[in-house]
Design an enzyme around this catalytic site. Sequence first.
Site, short mmCIF file in Angstrom:
data_model
loop_
_atom_site.label_atom_id
_atom_site.label_comp_id
_atom_site.label_asym_id
_atom_site.label_seq_id
_atom_site.Cartn_x
_atom_site.Cartn_y
_atom_site.Cartn_z
N GLU A 261 -21.52 -50.01 -47.15
CA GLU A 261 -20.09 -50.23 -46.91
C GLU A 261 -19.38 -49.09 -47.63
O GLU A 261 -19.13 -49.16 -48.82
CB GLU A 261 -19.73 -51.61 -47.46
CG GLU A 261 -18.56 -52.24 -46.76
CD GLU A 261 -17.27 -51.84 -47.41
OE1 GLU A 261 -16.68 -50.84 -46.93
OE2 GLU A 261 -16.88 -52.47 -48.40
N CYS A 295 -11.06 -49.67 -49.70
CA CYS A 295 -11.70 -48.91 -48.61
C CYS A 295 -10.95 -49.17 -47.32
O CYS A 295 -11.06 -48.39 -46.37
CB CYS A 295 -13.17 -49.26 -48.51
SG CYS A 295 -13.45 -50.99 -48.36
#
Length: 508
Positions: A261, A295
């Site tokens: 990720e 993110c």
Amino acid sequence: MKKVIDDLGLKTPFYGASSGQRNWVGRGDKLNIKSPVDGKLIGEINLAENKDYESLMAEAQIAFPIWKAMPAPHRGEIVRQFGDALRKEKENLGKLVSYEMGKSLQEGYGEVQEMIDICDFAVGLSRQLYGLQMHSERPGHRMFEQWHPLGVVGIISAFNFPVAVWAWNAALAWVCGNVCIWKPSEKTPFSAMACQEIFRKVLIANDLPEGISNVIIGDRAIGKLMSSDPNIALISATGSTQMGKSVAETVGRRLGKSILELGGNNAIIVAEDADLNHAVPAIVFGAVGTAGQRCTSTRRLIVHESQFESLLEKLKQAYGQIRIGDPLDENNHVGPLIDTMAVEAYLNTVEKAQNQGGELVYGGQVLDGEKCTSGCYVMPTIIKADQNMPIMKQETFAPILYVTSYKDLNEAINIQNNVPQGLSSSIFTLNMRKAETFLSNSGSDCGIANVNIGTSGAEIGGAFGGEKETGGGRESGSDSWKAYMRRQTCTINYSTDLPLAQGIKFDL
Ligand code: UN1
């Protein structure tokens, strides 16, 4: 803060080996952990060395057979108790996260809430680890699949979500029957240790081995050790694309499994028919929330030319209302960046963007003054940009928003997709055709595609992750649990014959 830390059961001061708390005893270099909020020392910690890792791994391996022998719903019950303990500690843990990482208190609480939610999800999941049953092509045969735990799962997490991302992984990994070794960011070790302490108490109360959950505070060398260790069946890593590539290479070389990720470069498209009353707060939260250090933060705004100037005006106005300062003061919206290195990266990016033709419309400065003493507070920044500026293809973990314009939707979708990353994306439109085009297979190429909400703040119920340089992994909700288990296809012959598949005859 000392009381918060004491209440969480962490012994202060934190002198590594003398803390007496097994999981975070380190024999390596001493590290001073300072808060980005006020620059004050939170504690000292000794980083782990190889030997520390080896002893944790030994404990994890002892714990695994005991844990996997428990029926999955019983494991779910332990995770339920962890969720309850988190409910009790929400305030303290949220405060510690906010102080150690610098995110607003609301977001600190939100992060703990995300942990509670994933525990609830995992409890339900512990009774739903379903395999499929297939019709065998052979008479008198039954064919089905079942799911077994992998073993030791390694979790490498980043500073920006010091606790929640671990919980997304750990809660699922546990109900699936795995034990975990967690390497949090060495920038936020105390939040991690607090979580470990909360779960450790649950394990002790249930007479279970502490090795079911392990925390190791170490630098990159420990991450490398985990990635190359064949005793770790799965590494789930959250962080930069650069870090992820190195993890993927190392894990891949030994044919281990990984969930990655990594970086995002998330855009919002604002169509000519967008409801700006909704778009503006979503953009502002996406771009400046967590000081642009998610993110999923909104980094690019792609605005229809008819809306461009009015939206920019509205954004400037909204940015003018943002209160920056101590994130523990609930009146403030935005706290500091994680450290002065991040401030440097922010300043470099603002400068590069201007050198590449971008026009600084708002912000671009470091804040000082009595409310911003740590040197880590920066002004949220808006840059009018040309979509071809190379800097727009890079992720900088800071509240910098590039705004660019487009003429037709296909152009906007191309701009949105034309970056190496593929995490989150969104469109603001009230037009059904535009919304569906954005979601179609010629639309957004990201793992997350939203309509009339921003790019950040995903719910735990969906699979979280993205494509391209974001790494392709999925964690949290939906059927992400499958990555934490091994699939076994089983065929049972209950007939009085031994027919072969594909109709092959092999008569002796
Ligand atoms: C991250 O920044 O690594 O969707 C995770 C969000 C949060 C998780 C972000 N639920 O913004």
